[in-house]
Write a protein that holds these residues in place. Sequence first.
Motif, PDB file in Angstrom:
ATOM      1  N   ALA A 114      -7.896  10.759  -4.786  1.00  0.00           N
ATOM      2  CA  ALA A 114      -7.316   9.761  -3.897  1.00  0.00           C
ATOM      3  C   ALA A 114      -5.863  10.110  -3.593  1.00  0.00           C
ATOM      4  O   ALA A 114      -5.410   9.973  -2.463  1.00  0.00           O
ATOM      5  N   MET A 152       0.804  -1.199   0.000  1.00  0.00           N
ATOM      6  CA  MET A 152       0.000   0.000   0.000  1.00  0.00           C
ATOM      7  C   MET A 152       0.848   1.265   0.000  1.00  0.00           C
ATOM      8  O   MET A 152       0.315   2.362   0.025  1.00  0.00           O
ATOM      9  N   LEU A 207     -18.969   9.702  -4.152  1.00  0.00           N
ATOM     10  CA  LEU A 207     -18.879   8.287  -3.817  1.00  0.00           C
ATOM     11  C   LEU A 207     -18.951   8.172  -2.297  1.00  0.00           C
ATOM     12  O   LEU A 207     -18.288   8.916  -1.590  1.00  0.00           O
ATOM     13  N   LEU A 228     -18.488   2.465 -13.980  1.00  0.00           N
ATOM     14  CA  LEU A 228     -18.438   3.147 -12.683  1.00  0.00           C
ATOM     15  C   LEU A 228     -19.815   3.293 -12.041  1.00  0.00           C
ATOM     16  O   LEU A 228     -19.910   3.633 -10.871  1.00  0.00           O
ATOM     17  N   ARG A 242     -12.604   9.427 -14.989  1.00  0.00           N
ATOM     18  CA  ARG A 242     -11.909   8.449 -14.143  1.00  0.00           C
ATOM     19  C   ARG A 242     -10.703   9.062 -13.449  1.00  0.00           C
ATOM     20  O   ARG A 242     -10.391   8.733 -12.304  1.00  0.00           O
ATOM     21  N   HIS A 299     -10.639   5.937   3.546  1.00  0.00           N
ATOM     22  CA  HIS A 299      -9.886   6.650   2.507  1.00  0.00           C
ATOM     23  C   HIS A 299      -8.858   5.715   1.856  1.00  0.00           C
ATOM     24  O   HIS A 299      -8.675   5.723   0.642  1.00  0.00           O
ATOM     25  N   GLU A 300      -8.251   4.912   2.680  1.00  0.00           N
ATOM     26  CA  GLU A 300      -7.262   3.960   2.181  1.00  0.00           C
ATOM     27  C   GLU A 300      -7.920   2.941   1.224  1.00  0.00           C
ATOM     28  O   GLU A 300      -7.359   2.610   0.176  1.00  0.00           O
ATOM     29  N   TYR A 344     -10.537   3.512  -0.567  1.00  0.00           N
ATOM     30  CA  TYR A 344     -10.808   4.277  -1.773  1.00  0.00           C
ATOM     31  C   TYR A 344      -9.548   4.412  -2.625  1.00  0.00           C
ATOM     32  O   TYR A 344      -9.525   4.075  -3.810  1.00  0.00           O
ATOM     33  N   GLN A 345      -8.470   4.847  -1.966  1.00  0.00           N
ATOM     34  CA  GLN A 345      -7.239   5.156  -2.691  1.00  0.00           C
ATOM     35  C   GLN A 345      -6.548   3.912  -3.243  1.00  0.00           C
ATOM     36  O   GLN A 345      -6.166   3.869  -4.405  1.00  0.00           O
ATOM     37  N   SER A 346      -6.394   2.906  -2.412  1.00  0.00           N
ATOM     38  CA  SER A 346      -5.550   1.781  -2.815  1.00  0.00           C
ATOM     39  C   SER A 346      -6.313   0.628  -3.438  1.00  0.00           C
ATOM     40  O   SER A 346      -5.714  -0.228  -4.076  1.00  0.00           O
ATOM     41  N   ILE A 347      -7.625   0.582  -3.223  1.00  0.00           N
ATOM     42  CA  ILE A 347      -8.358  -0.562  -3.771  1.00  0.00           C
ATOM     43  C   ILE A 347      -9.383  -0.124  -4.814  1.00  0.00           C
ATOM     44  O   ILE A 347      -9.358  -0.594  -5.940  1.00  0.00           O
ATOM     45  N   TYR A 348     -10.252   0.816  -4.443  1.00  0.00           N
ATOM     46  CA  TYR A 348     -11.279   1.218  -5.416  1.00  0.00           C
ATOM     47  C   TYR A 348     -10.661   1.891  -6.651  1.00  0.00           C
ATOM     48  O   TYR A 348     -10.945   1.513  -7.783  1.00  0.00           O
ATOM     49  N   VAL A 349      -9.817   2.874  -6.423  1.00  0.00           N
ATOM     50  CA  VAL A 349      -9.226   3.597  -7.565  1.00  0.00           C
ATOM     51  C   VAL A 349      -8.338   2.657  -8.389  1.00  0.00           C
ATOM     52  O   VAL A 349      -8.404   2.639  -9.619  1.00  0.00           O
ATOM     53  N   GLU A 350      -7.539   1.857  -7.705  1.00  0.00           N
ATOM     54  CA  GLU A 350      -6.599   0.991  -8.417  1.00  0.00           C
ATOM     55  C   GLU A 350      -7.296  -0.104  -9.222  1.00  0.00           C
ATOM     56  O   GLU A 350      -6.899  -0.406 -10.342  1.00  0.00           O
ATOM     57  N   VAL A 410     -11.528   1.953 -10.866  1.00  0.00           N
ATOM     58  CA  VAL A 410     -11.422   3.129 -11.739  1.00  0.00           C
ATOM     59  C   VAL A 410     -10.419   2.886 -12.864  1.00  0.00           C
ATOM     60  O   VAL A 410     -10.666   3.228 -14.017  1.00  0.00           O
ATOM     61  N   LYS A 411      -9.293   2.274 -12.527  1.00  0.00           N
ATOM     62  CA  LYS A 411      -8.273   2.073 -13.551  1.00  0.00           C
ATOM     63  C   LYS A 411      -8.535   0.845 -14.413  1.00  0.00           C
ATOM     64  O   LYS A 411      -7.767   0.563 -15.331  1.00  0.00           O
ATOM     65  N   ASN A 412      -9.569   0.114 -14.091  1.00  0.00           N
ATOM     66  CA  ASN A 412      -9.949  -1.015 -14.930  1.00  0.00           C
ATOM     67  C   ASN A 412     -11.046  -0.545 -15.876  1.00  0.00           C
ATOM     68  O   ASN A 412     -12.200  -0.375 -15.485  1.00  0.00           O
TER      69      ASN A 412
END
Lengths: 180, 150
Positions: A61, A1, B80, B121, A54, B102-103, B105-111, B114-116
Amino acid sequence: MSRQSNRGADPRKVSGELFTLTYGSLVAQLVKDYENDEEVNKQLEKMGYNIGCRLIEDFLARSSVGRCYDFKETADVISKVGFKMYLGITPVVTNWSATGDEFSLLLENNPLTEFVELPEGHSNLNYSCLLCGVLKGAMEMIQMEVAVWFVQDQLKGDNVTEIRVKFVRRLEDAVPAGED
Amino acid sequence: MTIFNLYIFDRNGTCLYYREWNRTRQSGLAKEEEFKLMYGMLFSLKSFITRMSPTDQKEGLLNLRTNQYKLHFYETATGLKFVMNTDINEAASAPNVTALLHEIYQSIYVEFVVKNRLCALDKPIESEIFHRKLDDYIRGLPMFATKTSS
């Protein structure tokens, strides 16, 4: 992370030149595929829009920027955080309209156009139109409808590249469906 | 601290994701109904909080606490909404759940969403990798297994 800490050695980072050249071939292909420059501009803006929708999530984030209080703050964040993060440049925010709902972003160096010269007969092509779409898409996701367009472009002989951003309206959150 | 469940809503009120871990008692509603109730409550509460606030504020609702459980709320500027129910461990060692959301969101949802590009969405998330990463993350939290003594 701990993505931030090893950013320097991030294997997903690509060189700026590769990025610039990739964008160039994308535009060149669109110019081949479509009849006129207006259509190419439209396609670029549409692509940008989809990217913006996106990209804003990644932006929020990573930057942990909260909601802005006014449009001036928004303009600053776009320039100093957004452009800085994704293109490595900080455009100058200027030319505010009297009502404060319109401003310009001045780009001294546009990384997208580093190796570009517009050929004859493409005076209507907005080469970096993708940027307009990105801004529009990203802003729409945070409940702000904006209009974005090019005023000056170094590719067309201007001294500086100028992108104009105009606030149109605030989009409201959807109300949940009632139990009628 | 015990984590009961997690909801993710998009800006239109669609429940994008629901998952439960140590939820000991069900609401007795169909899931769809429960999502609607949850979203509706949050929506009204938020509007109430904004109206009653003495000043303009950026973040209103952070959490909601009863004597049995605590509902943690985290909303991004894009609308969201992440909602996590936990027990009410108030110990100093208890982690900040807002930071945890937030973590996520940042490290799992966005990665992984969103990036898939193949993940829409505005539709419920069906991505297996998102599901797995999230589950691993929650189960890997030091507080996950610790039950409160009360």
